[in-house]
Design an enzyme around this catalytic site. Structure first.
Site: not given
Length: 232
Positions: A58, A90-92, A108, A119, A202, A218
């Site tokens: 990813r 919410q995207n990483v 996230h 730690c 959608d 988008a």
């Protein structure tokens, strides 16, 4: 007169046009794995190599991805709008930052960040992490992807909830509306009287809670909305 305060939530839909797959994509990376095997603390404890390999893939995909017109429009809004604009994702991936956005709230976590399980120190993740990597601060071999897995508490919730409590406009872009607590943000914003708009390919699970919907990609809907905001 003060400019309306804006809170924006983005989800996987805004990055999908940049080639990053979502949970629902058939044949994509997520389709090859069960969530329980790669996106929970228990999965990491059970098979850390599988989890690290999954996020390495990813991370490589996100590293090569390019922001689209939706990301660029939001960066422009932050730069040109005279009021407060809090961008929560919410995207990483880091496509918002690549597009020029500043102070993005990653609830996230981020693929390009590593986290020490001992730690809680954070540092820039290498493109390819390895199991048992040592923390640069405490030296424990407990490095993990800095990702909020299912069953863990999202980051920065106090800041997000404070912004929502003062929001005049709330926009959700490319979100499914079925992952909490983010799915409840529209209710929080509506409670304080904010105008709410959903931009999605959608309808989301929470579409009925929004005052306005702008269906479509988008890369089309977000620039048009930003033009409307800046033109007011």
């Amino acid at each position: 007169m003060a400019h309306p305060s804006i809170v924006i939530l983005t989800g996987a839909g805004i990055s999908a046009e940049s080639g990053l797959g979502t949970f629902r994509d058939e044949g994509g990376l997520w389709a090859q794995h069960r969530i329980e095997d790669v996106a929970t603390p228990e999965a990491f404890a059970r098979n850390p190599q599988l989890v690290v390999d999954f996020y390495n893939t990813r991370r490589a995909q996100a590293h090569d991805a390019t922001p689209n017109a939706g990301h660029t429009a939001l960066a422009r809004l932050q730069a040109e709008y005279d009021g407060d604009v809090l961008l929560v994702t919410q995207n990483v991936d880091s496509l918002h930052e690549k597009a020029g956005s500043r102070d993005v709230v990653h609830m996230h976590g981020q693929l390009d960040s590593a986290l020490c399980g001992a730690c809680s120190h954070r540092w820039s993740a290498p493109l390819k992490m390895t199991v048992g990597e040592a923390c640069p601060r405490c030296s424990e071999p407990t490095a993990r992807p800095d990702i909020v897995w299912f069953g863990e508490m999202p980051y920065h919730m106090d800041r997000i909830e404070d912004a929502l409590s003062k929001a005049d406009i709330f926009a959700a872009i490319g979100t499914s509306g079925n992952v909490y607590p983010a799915a409840g943000f529209v209710q929080m914003a509506s409670y304080v009287g904010a105008r709410t708009v959903e931009m999605n390919l959608d309808p989301s699970e929470t579409v009925a809670l929004f005052e306005e919907t702008r269906p479509g990609k988008a890369s089309v809907t977000v620039p048009a909305w930003v033009e409307d905001i800046l033109g007011q």
